[in-house]
Design an enzyme around this catalytic site. Structure first.
Site, PDB file in Angstrom:
ATOM      1  N   CYS A 249       0.843  -1.201   0.000  1.00 37.92           N
ATOM      2  CA  CYS A 249       0.000   0.000   0.000  1.00 37.92           C
ATOM      3  C   CYS A 249       0.879   1.253   0.000  1.00 37.92           C
ATOM      4  O   CYS A 249       1.500   1.561  -1.011  1.00 37.92           O
ATOM      5  CB  CYS A 249      -0.978  -0.022   1.168  1.00 37.92           C
ATOM      6  SG  CYS A 249      -2.349   1.156   0.955  1.00 37.92           S
TER       7      CYS A 249
ATOM      8  N   HIS B 108      -3.693  -5.264   0.329  1.00 39.62           N
ATOM      9  CA  HIS B 108      -3.167  -5.709   1.625  1.00 39.62           C
ATOM     10  C   HIS B 108      -3.179  -7.238   1.705  1.00 39.62           C
ATOM     11  O   HIS B 108      -4.195  -7.835   2.061  1.00 39.62           O
ATOM     12  CB  HIS B 108      -4.005  -5.121   2.764  1.00 39.62           C
ATOM     13  CG  HIS B 108      -3.779  -3.658   2.983  1.00 39.62           C
ATOM     14  ND1 HIS B 108      -2.832  -3.174   3.856  1.00 39.62           N
ATOM     15  CD2 HIS B 108      -4.358  -2.570   2.404  1.00 39.62           C
ATOM     16  CE1 HIS B 108      -2.837  -1.852   3.825  1.00 39.62           C
ATOM     17  NE2 HIS B 108      -3.754  -1.458   2.957  1.00 39.62           N
TER      18      HIS B 108
ATOM     19  N   GLU C 178      -1.870  -9.022   3.921  1.00 37.91           N
ATOM     20  CA  GLU C 178      -1.838  -9.478   5.311  1.00 37.91           C
ATOM     21  C   GLU C 178      -3.220  -9.722   5.890  1.00 37.91           C
ATOM     22  O   GLU C 178      -3.357 -10.431   6.899  1.00 37.91           O
ATOM     23  CB  GLU C 178      -1.083  -8.466   6.182  1.00 37.91           C
ATOM     24  CG  GLU C 178      -1.782  -7.144   6.427  1.00 37.91           C
ATOM     25  CD  GLU C 178      -1.506  -6.102   5.351  1.00 37.91           C
ATOM     26  OE1 GLU C 178      -1.709  -4.910   5.614  1.00 37.91           O
ATOM     27  OE2 GLU C 178      -1.100  -6.480   4.227  1.00 37.91           O
TER      28      GLU C 178
ATOM     29  N   GLY D 269      -3.083 -13.995  36.349  1.00 42.28           N
ATOM     30  CA  GLY D 269      -3.977 -15.115  36.080  1.00 42.28           C
ATOM     31  C   GLY D 269      -4.167 -15.348  34.603  1.00 42.28           C
ATOM     32  O   GLY D 269      -4.699 -16.378  34.189  1.00 42.28           O
ATOM     33  N   GLY D 270      -3.732 -14.398  33.772  1.00 39.96           N
ATOM     34  CA  GLY D 270      -3.873 -14.524  32.324  1.00 39.96           C
ATOM     35  C   GLY D 270      -2.764 -15.351  31.709  1.00 39.96           C
ATOM     36  O   GLY D 270      -1.748 -15.649  32.340  1.00 39.96           O
TER      37      GLY D 270
ATOM     38  N   SER E 141       1.122 -13.494  31.450  1.00 42.22           N
ATOM     39  CA  SER E 141       1.991 -13.502  32.625  1.00 42.22           C
ATOM     40  C   SER E 141       2.282 -14.922  33.089  1.00 42.22           C
ATOM     41  O   SER E 141       3.379 -15.206  33.591  1.00 42.22           O
ATOM     42  CB  SER E 141       1.371 -12.684  33.768  1.00 42.22           C
ATOM     43  OG  SER E 141       0.151 -13.236  34.197  1.00 42.22           O
TER      44      SER E 141
END
Length: 507
Positions: free
Chosen positions: A79, A167, A169, A222-223, A226
């Site tokens: 682009c 594009h 992608e 908790g995710g 991490s």
């Protein structure tokens, strides 16, 4: 030496998608600002120029000295990148009669060109530009066209330099991955040796060298981000890693207890801290979403710092920062979309150096690394959850009662997704407590209680997202259960906004 593709970022919203697609080809890539090309890096095998919000003829347009990279590596301009290379070499770029946005079909293809190998006539591509290339430099030639765009793709003669106006992608470009494969693998010669296993091997080795015998503290949420960062660091330095899990009072229902049990099962050294009273006090009366994030971010650091000082000789702070965190916090154009709790400078008083082992990974790559590390699937497939927790899903001020209402409603929604086999088909889901009350009837009584919105989206990388088309029967069941069992809610709505223009979270 880990070979790489360099993607020069000119400010496009889809630059991260380019990187994600290159990674899907098992090829390592790095996204750097347009003016930070690593000219002396011997591991570079090719360069991609991204799109941009600017026109190439604007005074404020981002420009590079193309001659410094031209001829040294194969180059693909996408682009704006394609327009820029044509423009600076003597071609013409002009405003299109109307903005060309959406699907188009390739009507002419030079199948002999290496960038076009395996791409069929009539393949769908995605256009998104206000300018168009109207003429090419004398030493360039067209290799693809559409009905509306005569110069949809080109190459410089006798040179490994290509440009595409569309594009590749984005998923709407049916031939996009084939075109990128042609460039990355066939033209640049990628060995395709980038994988979760290779990332773990090289990262663990790099962490051992970086950290030596030093101690590290890491804040767990908790995710998946991490958690994977903690397991990766634990593999590198063992018990020299101490993890701190702060409960700010706005986690999901029973989440603190469940997550602590998960971390114990992973063999991590975790200190759990209930600081909910502190956070509720500091958030009292605050309604601005950015202030909420700042207060929770500062409060987390204060609690974390207090706990970290109880550990002798800590020198590093580990974080689960990933690519989308960095790009969404501050784009190259300088526009902040929203701040992230795990991005930015550390207070000087912490006196800790930063260690971010996942900083170059996208979310699905983090999950692949987690699986390779042998982590349990329920941790790996856990939906993204904002660092400030339910505080940014409560529109308006925060109170313990509002959190209780939202926790109960959210638990019904998430549990329902699991029971119906829908959880893993959704990228992210949650409930938002709205700052409005509505009239309802329960039994023979008139009610005036709160409304909530269900939010569920599908995505591959969080850069774009569509609202999840959940079954009406499921939505009806969840709505009825929330209204009948959650005290304080009498109306349930469903958010059908996509990103863009909306963000996934409401705040």
């Amino acid at each position: 030496m880990q070979e790489k593709i360099i993607i020069l970022d000119f400010g496009s919203q889809t630059t991260q998608l380019i990187g994600r697609r290159v990674r899907e080809l098992n090829t390592y890539c790095e996204i750097v600002p347009y003016n930070k090309m690593p000219l002396d890096d011997p591991s570079v095998i090719g360069v991609i120029l991204s799109g941009s919000p600017f026109s190439v003829y604007d005074d404020k347009a981002f420009k590079i000295e193309l001659e410094k990279i031209r001829g040294r590596w194969p180059i693909l301009g996408i682009c704006y990148g394609a327009q820029f290379m044509a423009y600076v070499n003597g071609g013409s770029v002009e405003p299109a009669p109307s903005r060309e946005y959406g699907r188009a079909r390739l009507t002419v293809i030079n199948e002999a060109n290496p960038l076009m190998h395996g791409i069929a006539l009539g393949s769908q591509v995605w256009m998104s530009h206000g300018d168009t290339i109207t003429s090419l430099p004398s030493d360039f030639y067209t290799i693809a066209s559409t009905a509306e765009v005569a110069i949809a793709a080109y190459q410089a003669r006798e040179e490994k330099l290509w440009g595409v106006q569309f594009h590749p992608e984005v998923y709407h470009s049916e031939c996009g991955m084939q075109l990128l494969r042609n460039f990355v693998v066939d033209i640049c010669g990628s060995r395709q040796d980038w994988s979760a296993a290779s990332f773990i091997e090289t990262t663990v080795a790099a962490l051992k060298e970086q950290l030596g015998d030093d101690k590290v503290v890491l804040g767990l949420s908790g995710g998946v981000d991490s958690s994977v960062a903690a397991v990766l660091l634990n593999r590198a330095i063992g018990d020299r890693l101490t993890c701190i899990f702060v409960d700010h009072g706005m986690l999901r229902k029973d989440e603190f207890k469940r997550v602590m049990a998960d971390y114990e099962g992973l063999g991590l050294n975790v200190v759990g801290v209930d600081a909910s009273k502190k956070f509720f006090s500091e958030l009292a009366g605050v309604t601005d979403p950015e202030r909420k994030r700042k207060i929770i971010g500062k409060g987390f650091i204060d609690v974390f710092d207090e706990e970290a000082h109880k550990i002798a000789d800590v020198k590093w702070l580990g974080q689960g920062t990933i690519y989308p965190d960095c790009i969404e916090s501050l784009s190259i154009t300088g526009t902040t979309i929203k701040s992230h709790h795990n991005v930015g400078g550390l207070p000087e008083k912490m006196n800790l150096r930063l260690c971010e082992p996942l900083r170059l990974l996208f979310k699905d790559e983090v999950r692949a690394v987690g699986r390779e590390l042998g982590m349990p699937e329920h941790l790996i497939t856990r939906h993204p959850f904002p660092g400030p927790g339910l505080a940014v899903r409560i529109l308006g001020d925060i109170t313990p009662e509002k959190v209780r209402i939202l926790q109960d409603a959210d638990d019904i929604f998430i549990s329902g997704l699991r029971e119906w086999g829908l959880y893993d088909k959704v990228w992210q889901a949650g409930v938002i407590l709205l700052p409005v009350q509505s009239v309802g009837v329960m039994g023979d009584e008139r009610t005036y209680e709160r409304a909530v919105a269900l939010r569920a989206v599908t995505s591959t990388d969080a850069m774009t997202a569509d609202w999840a088309h959940l079954p009406y029967e499921f939505l009806a069941e969840v709505s009825n259960k929330i209204i009948n069992t959650v005290r304080g809610v009498n109306r349930v709505t469903y958010d059908i906004s996509s990103k863009p223009p909306a963000t996934i979270e409401w705040e």
